[in-house]
Design a protein around this motif. Structure first.
Motif, PDB file in Angstrom:
ATOM      1  N   LEU A 147     -40.510 -13.536   7.997  1.00  0.00           N
ATOM      2  CA  LEU A 147     -40.972 -12.554   8.977  1.00  0.00           C
ATOM      3  C   LEU A 147     -40.629 -12.994  10.394  1.00  0.00           C
ATOM      4  O   LEU A 147     -40.227 -12.170  11.230  1.00  0.00           O
ATOM      5  CB  LEU A 147     -42.482 -12.352   8.845  1.00  0.00           C
ATOM      6  CG  LEU A 147     -42.961 -11.533   7.652  1.00  0.00           C
ATOM      7  CD1 LEU A 147     -44.481 -11.589   7.539  1.00  0.00           C
ATOM      8  CD2 LEU A 147     -42.505 -10.081   7.776  1.00  0.00           C
ATOM      9  N   ARG A 148     -40.772 -14.274  10.670  1.00  0.00           N
ATOM     10  CA  ARG A 148     -40.417 -14.790  11.991  1.00  0.00           C
ATOM     11  C   ARG A 148     -38.914 -14.629  12.235  1.00  0.00           C
ATOM     12  O   ARG A 148     -38.485 -14.229  13.320  1.00  0.00           O
ATOM     13  CB  ARG A 148     -40.825 -16.260  12.119  1.00  0.00           C
ATOM     14  CG  ARG A 148     -40.578 -16.823  13.518  1.00  0.00           C
ATOM     15  CD  ARG A 148     -41.170 -18.207  13.687  1.00  0.00           C
ATOM     16  NE  ARG A 148     -40.593 -19.163  12.754  1.00  0.00           N
ATOM     17  CZ  ARG A 148     -41.253 -19.724  11.754  1.00  0.00           C
ATOM     18  NH1 ARG A 148     -42.523 -19.398  11.543  1.00  0.00           N
ATOM     19  NH2 ARG A 148     -40.679 -20.589  10.953  1.00  0.00           N
ATOM     20  N   ARG A 149     -38.111 -14.918  11.199  1.00  0.00           N
ATOM     21  CA  ARG A 149     -36.656 -14.762  11.349  1.00  0.00           C
ATOM     22  C   ARG A 149     -36.286 -13.308  11.610  1.00  0.00           C
ATOM     23  O   ARG A 149     -35.449 -13.005  12.468  1.00  0.00           O
ATOM     24  CB  ARG A 149     -35.952 -15.261  10.088  1.00  0.00           C
ATOM     25  CG  ARG A 149     -34.424 -15.214  10.168  1.00  0.00           C
ATOM     26  CD  ARG A 149     -33.791 -15.758   8.894  1.00  0.00           C
ATOM     27  NE  ARG A 149     -33.840 -14.784   7.815  1.00  0.00           N
ATOM     28  CZ  ARG A 149     -32.842 -13.924   7.556  1.00  0.00           C
ATOM     29  NH1 ARG A 149     -31.758 -13.908   8.299  1.00  0.00           N
ATOM     30  NH2 ARG A 149     -32.946 -13.087   6.538  1.00  0.00           N
ATOM     31  N   VAL A 150     -36.915 -12.393  10.877  1.00  0.00           N
ATOM     32  CA  VAL A 150     -36.621 -10.973  11.052  1.00  0.00           C
ATOM     33  C   VAL A 150     -37.042 -10.498  12.444  1.00  0.00           C
ATOM     34  O   VAL A 150     -36.303  -9.773  13.117  1.00  0.00           O
ATOM     35  CB  VAL A 150     -37.336 -10.150   9.955  1.00  0.00           C
ATOM     36  CG1 VAL A 150     -37.264  -8.661  10.281  1.00  0.00           C
ATOM     37  CG2 VAL A 150     -36.700 -10.420   8.605  1.00  0.00           C
ATOM     38  N   THR A 151     -38.225 -10.924  12.896  1.00  0.00           N
ATOM     39  CA  THR A 151     -38.706 -10.518  14.210  1.00  0.00           C
ATOM     40  C   THR A 151     -37.779 -11.012  15.311  1.00  0.00           C
ATOM     41  O   THR A 151     -37.436 -10.266  16.243  1.00  0.00           O
ATOM     42  CB  THR A 151     -40.129 -11.057  14.442  1.00  0.00           C
ATOM     43  OG1 THR A 151     -41.004 -10.531  13.451  1.00  0.00           O
ATOM     44  CG2 THR A 151     -40.642 -10.661  15.816  1.00  0.00           C
TER      45      THR A 151
END
Length: 486
Positions: A147-151
């Motif tokens: 999720l952090r990578r996508v954000t």
């Protein structure tokens, strides 16, 4: 409702479980978990001799071998057991050496070697619940990281879109985040812009793949995927139905890659809007004039298409999600500032559910019928929300079309006037009728107790002075409720 922009939860590498000293797991047979890249999507415990019917695929199946009465596997029972796990798509087998068996049966290890199923020994000190808890924890950590990578990727793409050279900047950012090649294709398949690199064979295959989503057919998919050797290919149609497409070629595919690419698709759909044809620009002009009150006959020539479907939509009204909705429905004619969002969709486009949105669609109408279709779409959306379904289509030539709209609206206002000041009772009545008078289903739909439903319907009966068990009364009330929101 699940977040449509969130990436799926990444699976847990079996090697990560084996590396945990607190578990003490040891692989005894099957392909090496690290070299094979074996991944676990969840944990399931079963002592059945044939767990096949209860497996979905991707499990680490845990067993203490209660069903194993012959550890030698002389009659082939262990071979059949492992074969069924593999057929069900099981990722690995974990065998607890206590309390039934002191050691892992050698015949079971041989069967796992034969069928290519990793076999893991679970020591006496490690409980099955401890293994499951470790898997869930690793999955949560992996999901947080993804999720952090996508954000971060979405933020990078948005920043790139604000640059003076937005299209190549977005492609470069996407290629960097996914680690591969990104290409913007024109309607004729010409490469307009590209960033990154890949094998030449994969580049050619990518162009062919985008032909699938660039087709003008109404049923053309919004995305397509394929592989060439070890290279993963993906093609996405850009919104607006103009034939532009995004192609992506990467050496590996992560769970959040589709979400990141989806953000790029929305941005590129907006950025390629400057390539609109004269007819599409005319349609946008027509929509603006309609919204400003111009009569339909005055803008009919600008719209071009003979028949249209009006769609009303409720959902997360961010700029990106609204643009994604328009792209999914294949139209550039969207009014995102109203609630609900309103769209005009060419009648030859199929209206399908869009994740994260509740839709109400009118019957196809000519330009002169757009005002009536707008009311149809509003009624369809109210029905969709009352019945908790993603899409309701209004069918032409229904009984309601036999009554003049102004007469129907006036009748609805009079009939429902005793409830007009109580939206809670109106909503409960609408939901209860849509679910055929089911107390339990209405309670679940509204998130209240079934006794509360009964109390509210009883109150409606009293205020309306009507017998709600009478099917004629129910039909008349449902007709009225679909005509008005108050």
């Amino acid at each position: 409702m699940a977040d449509p922009t969130a990436p799926p939860t990444p699976p847990v590498p079996l090697a990560a479980l084996l590396a945990r000293e607190d578990l003490g797991l040891r692989q005894l047979a099957g392909p090496d978990a690290r070299a094979a890249g074996t991944a676990v999507q969840w944990v399931h415990t079963s002592e059945m001799a044939d767990p096949y019917p209860y497996l979905l695929g991707g499990e680490l199946l845990l067993t203490a071998g209660v069903h194993i009465t012959d550890p030698t596997g002389a009659e082939g029972s262990l071979d059949a057991y492992v074969a069924r796990i593999v057929a069900a798509g099981g990722a690995a087998l974990g065998f607890g050496v206590a309390p039934v068996h002191d050691t892992v049966p050698g015949a079971l290890a041989a069967a796992c070697d034969h069928y290519g199923l990793p076999l893991v020994e679970v020591p006496r000190r490690t409980t099955f619940s401890g293994v499951a808890r470790a898997v869930w924890r690793l999955m949560a950590e992996a999901r947080h990281a993804e999720l952090r990578r996508v954000t971060e990727a979405q933020q990078g793409l948005a920043t790139a879109a604000a640059r003076t050279d937005p299209v190549p900047a977005v492609l470069r950012q996407l290629a960097s985040r996914l680690g591969g090649l990104t290409v913007l294709y024109g309607p004729d398949g010409t490469e307009l812009q590209s960033a990154g690199r890949t094998e030449e064979a994969a580049r050619g295959a990518l162009r062919e793949l985008t032909g699938v989503v660039r087709r003008a057919a109404p049923a053309a998919p919004a995305s397509a995927s394929d592989t060439v050797g070890a290279t993963h290919l993906a093609a996405y149609a850009l919104g607006g139905g103009r034939g532009f497409a995004l192609g992506v070629a990467t050496d590996r595919r992560e769970p959040g890659d589709h979400t990141i690419a989806g953000a790029a698709v929305v941005l590129l759909s907006l950025l390629t809007g400057e390539h609109q044809s004269t007819s599409e620009a005319a349609r946008s002009t027509a929509l603006v004039r309609l919204l400003l009150g111009a009569p339909a006959r005055a803008v009919g020539a600008l719209l071009g298409t003979d028949t249209w479907t009006v769609v009303h939509a409720h959902g997360d009204r961010t700029p990106l999600s609204t643009s994604a909705l328009a792209a999914a429905l294949g139209t550039a004619l969207v009014d995102p500032d109203e609630d609900p969002v309103r769209l005009l969709v060419p009648a030859d486009r199929e209206i399908t559910p869009v994740e994260g949105w509740t839709l109400g669609a009118s019957a196809p109408v000519p330009v002169a019928g757009l005002a009536a279709a707008d009311a149809q779409a509003a009624r369809a959306l109210r029905r969709a929300e009352a019945t908790r379904v993603p899409l309701i289509r209004q069918h032409a030539n229904g009984v309601a079309d036999l009554i003049a709209p102004e007469e129907a609206d006036a009748h609805a206002r009079v009939l429902l006037s005793p409830l007009s000041d109580n939206e809670t009772l109106l909503s409960t009545l609408r939901t209860w009728l849509s679910l055929h008078g089911s107390w339990d289903r209405t309670a679940v739909a509204l998130g209240i107790h079934r006794n509360t439903v009964r109390q509210r319907i009883t109150r409606c009966t009293t205020l309306l002075g009507a017998d709600l068990n009478d099917p004629d009364i129910r039909m008349e009330l449902w007709f009225a409720l679909t005509r008005t929101t108050t």
